[in-house]
Every structure is written in structure tokens, then in C-alpha cells.
Write an enzyme that holds these catalytic residues in place. Sequence first.
Site, PDB file in Angstrom:
ATOM      1  N   PRO A   2     -66.911 -36.100  14.940  1.00 52.01           N
ATOM      2  CG  PRO A   2     -66.552 -34.610  16.685  1.00 52.01           C
ATOM      3  CD  PRO A   2     -66.461 -36.060  16.337  1.00 52.01           C
ATOM      4  CD  GLU A   3     -66.011 -37.163   9.644  1.00 58.22           C
ATOM      5  OE1 GLU A   3     -64.895 -36.708   9.285  1.00 58.22           O
ATOM      6  OE2 GLU A   3     -66.186 -38.355   9.907  1.00 58.22           O
TER       7      GLU A   3
END
Length: 271
Positions: A2-3
Site C-alpha cells: 500500500p502506497e
Amino acid sequence: MPELPEVETTRRGIEPHTRGKKVKALLVRNPSLRWPIPPELAELITGKTLRSVTRRGKYLLFEFTLGHVLVHLGMSGSLRVISTQEPPGLHDHVDLQFSDGIGLRYTDPRRFGCWLWAEGDVLAHKLLAALGPEPLSDDFTADYLYQRSRGKKQNLKTFIMDSHVVVGVGNIYANEALFMAKLRPRRAAGSLTLAKARVLVEHIKAVLAKAIEQGGTTLKDFVGGDGKPGYFQQKLLVYGRGGLPCRVCHTPLKEVRVSNRATVYCANCQC
């Protein structure tokens, strides 16, 4: 992993369901994450009201009167809103339960995320204090990026992915922003002109804002706070498209490794 857009999507998904609610219990099924979950965490927040859910970089900050819980999703983690009656799965390590029967469930197959406690100024915490500016803030400007790039011999892609320079420009979004700015990922960061820095900052902001609007990027492990996948992947211009025609000039896209990360660019459009 996840960014920033995925973390912001998660924050927006969970905050309306949790802000202002009293914690009934914190159930920790497996405390062995990247750093062990503090054994006193449940006692510190049980009976307390969650005042807000904010974000710094890729950390979610759960604010209570006496401090904050810092949550990081790690490589494969997710947070979703559940009914506290929903039975846990194999990788459901933490449940934050509220008095109204709603809960937050933390799932992390690789257990590389974290749940930590911080008192005092949370932004002074050792995990947050050295972070660069938020990319969508007014602090992230062309002048700032240009000055930070002076004398840098490292490649441009690695430079903009450095969280001490700017937070949240992960691999996917670095590929996309560099393509949009017509800059090759391997060019030296120090070669950036002020004019090119202005274009690059503009496109970093644009690609991240668009990804947040679309709900993040759908990858194998990511779902938003509502349990739904992101939808930005269908909009990607280069990432994951090595060997396919450039969407602008139709030249086959090149795929290489830059700092051991998959990197896709157009040799014709980017210089």
C-alpha cells in the site's frame, strides 16, 4: 505494498465510521508485527474516545486524549470496517472494537506493519520526524525539489521515492509521474532544471490526486477501508506494461530494474 493513495483511501474509508466513538476493546491475536505491539496498548485506549484519524506519509494516526496509535500497513496489510460479530480469518491480527458494535480489523499476511503508541507531539516521533513534505501540500514545490536535487548523482526515480525528500511517491506513482513529465528514471537527479522540477512536481501531485480519487491502485493485497479494491490500475500509463506499446507514441515500453524496483519507461517520450 500500500502506497500513499491506498493509505489515504483507507483513512477516508474508516474515519466516518470510527471518529468520536468509544473503544470497547482492542483484541490482539498476534502481537508479532514488524515491531511487537506494546502489551499495554489495550489498557491505554480501552474506554477512550477516538478523536480523529489522520495520516502522515504512509502512517495512520489514531488520536486519543493521551496520545496516538501509529498504524502502518506494511507490505500486505489492510484495515477494514467490520461488525464485531464477524469471525476472524487466519491473518486477522488486530481488532479495534467500538461500543456500538462496529470495529476495525487489521489483516496482514506478511506481518510487516505496525501498531505503536506515541505520547506528546506525534510528529516528533522517530518514525515521522525526518519525513519530507506531503506531496499534495503547499510545502512540496518546484523550488524545494530543485534545491534538494542539487549535486545529487543518484537516479531521479530513486530520488523522488526517498521519503526524506518527499513522502508517498512509491514505485507505481514514480513510474507514472516520470512518464507524464517526460523524464527518464535513470537520469541523475542533479540534472533536474527548475523548469523540469516544476513539471515533475505538477505531475507527481496530479497522479497521486487522481489515484486517491479513484480509490488507490488495485494490487494483489490491497483493499480500501470499506473492503473494496482500488480502481486506478486501469488508468496506468506505464507501470506493469513493459513491452507493450506506449500509449502516446506506440514505441514498445522498456522494463528495467532501478534500485531493484520494476521500472517501465518510453525511450522515445522520456529523456
